[in-house]
Design an enzyme around this catalytic site. Structure first.
Site, PDB file in Angstrom:
ATOM      1  N   ASP A  67       4.092 -18.399  27.352  1.00  0.00           N
ATOM      2  CA  ASP A  67       3.981 -19.690  28.055  1.00  0.00           C
ATOM      3  C   ASP A  67       2.671 -20.339  27.622  1.00  0.00           C
ATOM      4  O   ASP A  67       1.654 -20.226  28.284  1.00  0.00           O
ATOM      5  CB  ASP A  67       4.012 -19.475  29.566  1.00  0.00           C
ATOM      6  CG  ASP A  67       4.037 -20.786  30.346  1.00  0.00           C
ATOM      7  OD1 ASP A  67       4.049 -21.861  29.711  1.00  0.00           O
ATOM      8  OD2 ASP A  67       4.029 -20.737  31.588  1.00  0.00           O
ATOM      9  N   LYS A  68       2.714 -21.017  26.505  1.00  0.00           N
ATOM     10  CA  LYS A  68       1.489 -21.582  25.934  1.00  0.00           C
ATOM     11  C   LYS A  68       0.943 -22.748  26.753  1.00  0.00           C
ATOM     12  O   LYS A  68      -0.256 -23.018  26.743  1.00  0.00           O
ATOM     13  CB  LYS A  68       1.751 -22.054  24.492  1.00  0.00           C
ATOM     14  CG  LYS A  68       1.995 -20.929  23.506  1.00  0.00           C
ATOM     15  CD  LYS A  68       2.316 -21.493  22.131  1.00  0.00           C
ATOM     16  CE  LYS A  68       2.456 -20.384  21.105  1.00  0.00           C
ATOM     17  NZ  LYS A  68       1.165 -19.722  20.832  1.00  0.00           N
ATOM     18  N   ASN A 113       4.240 -13.695  13.869  1.00  0.00           N
ATOM     19  CA  ASN A 113       4.061 -15.103  14.208  1.00  0.00           C
ATOM     20  C   ASN A 113       2.839 -15.668  13.503  1.00  0.00           C
ATOM     21  O   ASN A 113       1.840 -14.988  13.303  1.00  0.00           O
ATOM     22  CB  ASN A 113       3.946 -15.294  15.725  1.00  0.00           C
ATOM     23  CG  ASN A 113       2.513 -15.313  16.206  1.00  0.00           C
ATOM     24  OD1 ASN A 113       1.835 -16.350  16.145  1.00  0.00           O
ATOM     25  ND2 ASN A 113       2.021 -14.164  16.665  1.00  0.00           N
ATOM     26  N   MET A 115       1.987 -19.045  14.614  1.00  0.00           N
ATOM     27  CA  MET A 115       2.183 -20.284  15.362  1.00  0.00           C
ATOM     28  C   MET A 115       1.020 -21.258  15.178  1.00  0.00           C
ATOM     29  O   MET A 115       1.214 -22.476  15.091  1.00  0.00           O
ATOM     30  CB  MET A 115       2.370 -19.969  16.845  1.00  0.00           C
ATOM     31  CG  MET A 115       3.520 -19.011  17.148  1.00  0.00           C
ATOM     32  SD  MET A 115       5.139 -19.634  16.664  1.00  0.00           S
ATOM     33  CE  MET A 115       5.404 -20.885  17.919  1.00  0.00           C
ATOM     34  N   PHE A 117      -1.737 -21.703  17.336  1.00  0.00           N
ATOM     35  CA  PHE A 117      -2.233 -22.301  18.583  1.00  0.00           C
ATOM     36  C   PHE A 117      -1.595 -23.665  18.849  1.00  0.00           C
ATOM     37  O   PHE A 117      -2.278 -24.632  19.218  1.00  0.00           O
ATOM     38  CB  PHE A 117      -3.757 -22.453  18.554  1.00  0.00           C
ATOM     39  CG  PHE A 117      -4.537 -21.175  18.677  1.00  0.00           C
ATOM     40  CD1 PHE A 117      -3.930 -19.978  18.980  1.00  0.00           C
ATOM     41  CD2 PHE A 117      -5.922 -21.178  18.479  1.00  0.00           C
ATOM     42  CE1 PHE A 117      -4.667 -18.800  19.090  1.00  0.00           C
ATOM     43  CE2 PHE A 117      -6.669 -20.016  18.590  1.00  0.00           C
ATOM     44  CZ  PHE A 117      -6.043 -18.823  18.888  1.00  0.00           C
ATOM     45  N   ASN A 140      -5.976 -18.344  28.635  1.00  0.00           N
ATOM     46  CA  ASN A 140      -6.489 -17.902  27.346  1.00  0.00           C
ATOM     47  C   ASN A 140      -6.855 -19.129  26.520  1.00  0.00           C
ATOM     48  O   ASN A 140      -6.022 -20.008  26.316  1.00  0.00           O
ATOM     49  CB  ASN A 140      -5.388 -17.075  26.662  1.00  0.00           C
ATOM     50  CG  ASN A 140      -5.801 -16.469  25.340  1.00  0.00           C
ATOM     51  OD1 ASN A 140      -6.217 -17.160  24.434  1.00  0.00           O
ATOM     52  ND2 ASN A 140      -5.637 -15.163  25.231  1.00  0.00           N
ATOM     53  N   SER A 176      -6.970 -14.177  17.023  1.00  0.00           N
ATOM     54  CA  SER A 176      -5.724 -14.576  16.378  1.00  0.00           C
ATOM     55  C   SER A 176      -5.956 -14.711  14.880  1.00  0.00           C
ATOM     56  O   SER A 176      -6.961 -15.282  14.447  1.00  0.00           O
ATOM     57  CB  SER A 176      -5.228 -15.906  16.936  1.00  0.00           C
ATOM     58  OG  SER A 176      -4.167 -16.405  16.138  1.00  0.00           O
ATOM     59  N   ASN A 178      -4.232 -16.609  12.970  1.00  0.00           N
ATOM     60  CA  ASN A 178      -3.538 -17.810  12.517  1.00  0.00           C
ATOM     61  C   ASN A 178      -4.356 -19.093  12.574  1.00  0.00           C
ATOM     62  O   ASN A 178      -3.833 -20.169  12.305  1.00  0.00           O
ATOM     63  CB  ASN A 178      -2.252 -17.981  13.346  1.00  0.00           C
ATOM     64  CG  ASN A 178      -1.323 -16.802  13.189  1.00  0.00           C
ATOM     65  OD1 ASN A 178      -1.111 -16.320  12.083  1.00  0.00           O
ATOM     66  ND2 ASN A 178      -0.792 -16.311  14.298  1.00  0.00           N
ATOM     67  N   THR A 179      -5.626 -18.987  12.951  1.00  0.00           N
ATOM     68  CA  THR A 179      -6.552 -20.125  12.874  1.00  0.00           C
ATOM     69  C   THR A 179      -7.646 -19.749  11.892  1.00  0.00           C
ATOM     70  O   THR A 179      -8.352 -18.763  12.106  1.00  0.00           O
ATOM     71  CB  THR A 179      -7.165 -20.447  14.250  1.00  0.00           C
ATOM     72  OG1 THR A 179      -6.132 -20.890  15.138  1.00  0.00           O
ATOM     73  CG2 THR A 179      -8.216 -21.547  14.132  1.00  0.00           C
ATOM     74  N   LYS A 216     -10.689 -11.205  24.063  1.00  0.00           N
ATOM     75  CA  LYS A 216      -9.534 -10.524  23.464  1.00  0.00           C
ATOM     76  C   LYS A 216      -9.865 -10.198  22.026  1.00  0.00           C
ATOM     77  O   LYS A 216     -10.259 -11.083  21.252  1.00  0.00           O
ATOM     78  CB  LYS A 216      -8.290 -11.417  23.543  1.00  0.00           C
ATOM     79  CG  LYS A 216      -7.005 -10.730  23.082  1.00  0.00           C
ATOM     80  CD  LYS A 216      -5.796 -11.591  23.409  1.00  0.00           C
ATOM     81  CE  LYS A 216      -4.494 -10.843  23.109  1.00  0.00           C
ATOM     82  NZ  LYS A 216      -3.308 -11.628  23.521  1.00  0.00           N
ATOM     83  N   THR A 244      -4.912  -5.042  22.586  1.00  0.00           N
ATOM     84  CA  THR A 244      -5.434  -5.857  21.499  1.00  0.00           C
ATOM     85  C   THR A 244      -4.494  -7.028  21.233  1.00  0.00           C
ATOM     86  O   THR A 244      -3.385  -7.090  21.769  1.00  0.00           O
ATOM     87  CB  THR A 244      -5.529  -5.031  20.193  1.00  0.00           C
ATOM     88  OG1 THR A 244      -4.203  -4.613  19.837  1.00  0.00           O
ATOM     89  CG2 THR A 244      -6.433  -3.831  20.334  1.00  0.00           C
ATOM     90  N   ASN A 245      -4.948  -7.890  20.302  1.00  0.00           N
ATOM     91  CA  ASN A 245      -4.121  -8.973  19.789  1.00  0.00           C
ATOM     92  C   ASN A 245      -3.191  -8.427  18.701  1.00  0.00           C
ATOM     93  O   ASN A 245      -3.044  -7.221  18.555  1.00  0.00           O
ATOM     94  CB  ASN A 245      -5.037 -10.076  19.226  1.00  0.00           C
ATOM     95  CG  ASN A 245      -4.425 -11.462  19.349  1.00  0.00           C
ATOM     96  OD1 ASN A 245      -3.226 -11.643  19.168  1.00  0.00           O
ATOM     97  ND2 ASN A 245      -5.247 -12.452  19.652  1.00  0.00           N
ATOM     98  N   GLY A 299       2.581  -3.144  21.706  1.00  0.00           N
ATOM     99  CA  GLY A 299       3.613  -2.126  21.584  1.00  0.00           C
ATOM    100  C   GLY A 299       4.085  -1.504  22.877  1.00  0.00           C
ATOM    101  O   GLY A 299       4.690  -0.430  22.866  1.00  0.00           O
ATOM    102  N   THR A 321       6.166  -8.741  23.036  1.00  0.00           N
ATOM    103  CA  THR A 321       7.305  -8.502  22.153  1.00  0.00           C
ATOM    104  C   THR A 321       8.376  -7.673  22.844  1.00  0.00           C
ATOM    105  O   THR A 321       9.578  -7.925  22.689  1.00  0.00           O
ATOM    106  CB  THR A 321       6.839  -7.821  20.865  1.00  0.00           C
ATOM    107  OG1 THR A 321       5.808  -8.616  20.261  1.00  0.00           O
ATOM    108  CG2 THR A 321       7.986  -7.659  19.877  1.00  0.00           C
TER     109      THR A 321
END
Length: 342
Positions: A67-68, A113, A115, A117, A140, A176, A178-179, A216, A244-245, A299, A321
């Site tokens: 839920d971003k 992913n 994504m 952000f 977050n 993350s 992804n940034t 995180k 963890t992330n 996990g 997940t």
């Protein structure tokens, strides 16, 4: 029931399936059916946890990423989650990375992913958090992609000042993959001034209460860097650490290598992350003692996984997940089974 629904949803691209499923869940909540269909009949008192100055009805939360935009935290709480973490939220709204950017690896019960952000921005999310809530909500926050490293602290400060007054706890996400450049902020030399600044802005914005601040971290940190972050968290008297992330590693996957390569870069989550995230948790608990809250993620799929993390030193756990693969009945089942374990 969900096994059939999952087969149908998995015919859709992963991100489309997420939006369809999340919309359906929110609609069911609006008409009062979510808790009746999927929620626990009761919350066993023995599962309640006192942490971060809060009383969690059970230790099982939903990790950030689902839920971003704070669209359905109450609906998710109705499923039986003890808490829901929304985000990652950036100060400015942003579209995220180009699609496709979310991929399932069913054989491995994993997800990749990138994504980036994607979210509606701090102002919009703040207004959504002003509504009544039926569940503990963590927020977050991350760095706006277009903001360079020199201005990253100011960017985090603005998000913290805007969102902390409406959060039960706040998380600084520097892990993350992804940034661009984000994970560089995990080095203690850069993380210390960032956390100090965010903590100061939170105190200025939240004059009526103390909002816990957590950080995180990534599973890809070396053991020495995990120790350094742990020492810093104790030094700065943070509320806790989330471990963890996602990981940038791809080792040990059963999915065909060509399929994995075709997915491209991004963070891997799910069952393959289980062992390393547990190792990081154990190392953190040994380093910080009992004075810091640790939230385990990575996990976690079964009540035995939850029990193992709690025994290893976690105060709380988060799933993500596993929720995608097991469906809306997961939190209710986990709490029911966990209550039966010795």
């Amino acid at each position: 029931m969900y096994a059939l629904l999952r087969r149908l949803l998995f015919l859709l691209p992963a991100e489309t399936a997420h939006h369809v499923g999340f919309f359906a869940l929110r609609w069911l909540s609006l008409v009062g059916l979510t808790r009746w269909l999927f929620g626990p009949r009761t919350q066993p008192e023995r599962l309640a946890v006192n942490a971060l100055g809060l009383r969690f009805p059970n230790p099982i939360g939903l990790a950030a990423g689902f839920d971003k935009n704070a669209l359905g935290y109450n609906a998710l709480g109705d499923l039986g989650f003890g808490f829901v973490e929304i985000g990652t939220v950036t100060f400015e709204p942003q579209a995220g990375n180009p699609r496709p950017r979310l991929f399932r690896l069913p054989i491995d019960r994993a997800v990749i992913n990138r994504m980036g952000f994607n979210n509606d921005g701090a102002r919009v999310v703040r207004d959504r958090l002003k509504g009544s809530r039926r569940v503990i909500v963590g927020v977050n926050i991350g760095k706006t992609k277009r903001v360079d490293e020199a201005n990253a602290i100011a960017d985090y400060e603005q998000s913290a000042a805007m969102l902390a007054p409406y959060a039960d706890y706040l998380v600084v996400n520097v892990s993350s993959p992804n940034t661009p450049g984000l994970r560089d902020l995990q080095s203690v030399a850069k993380l210390r001034p960032l956390l100090l600044a965010v903590k100061q802005r939170m105190q200025e914005a939240c004059t009526d209460r103390d909002v816990p601040l957590l950080v995180k971290i990534a599973p890809d940190l070396s053991d020495e860097d995990v120790d350094a972050v742990a020492d810093l968290a104790v030094e700065l008297e943070l509320g806790g650490i989330i471990a963890t992330n996602t990981t940038i590693g791809r080792e040990g996957l059963m999915t065909d290598a060509q399929i994995v390569t075709a997915c491209g870069g991004g963070g891997l989550s799910g069952a393959p992350l289980k062992q390393r995230s547990l190792e990081v948790l154990v190392r953190l608990r040994r380093r910080v003692g009992e004075g810091l809250v640790l939230i385990a993620a990575g996990g976690i799929e079964t009540s035995e996984d939850v029990h193992e993390r709690l025994q290893a030193g976690a105060n709380l756990v988060q799933v993500y997940t596993g929720f995608i693969y097991a469906g809306p009945g997961l939190p209710s089942r986990l709490t029911r089974e966990l209550a039966l374990l010795p």
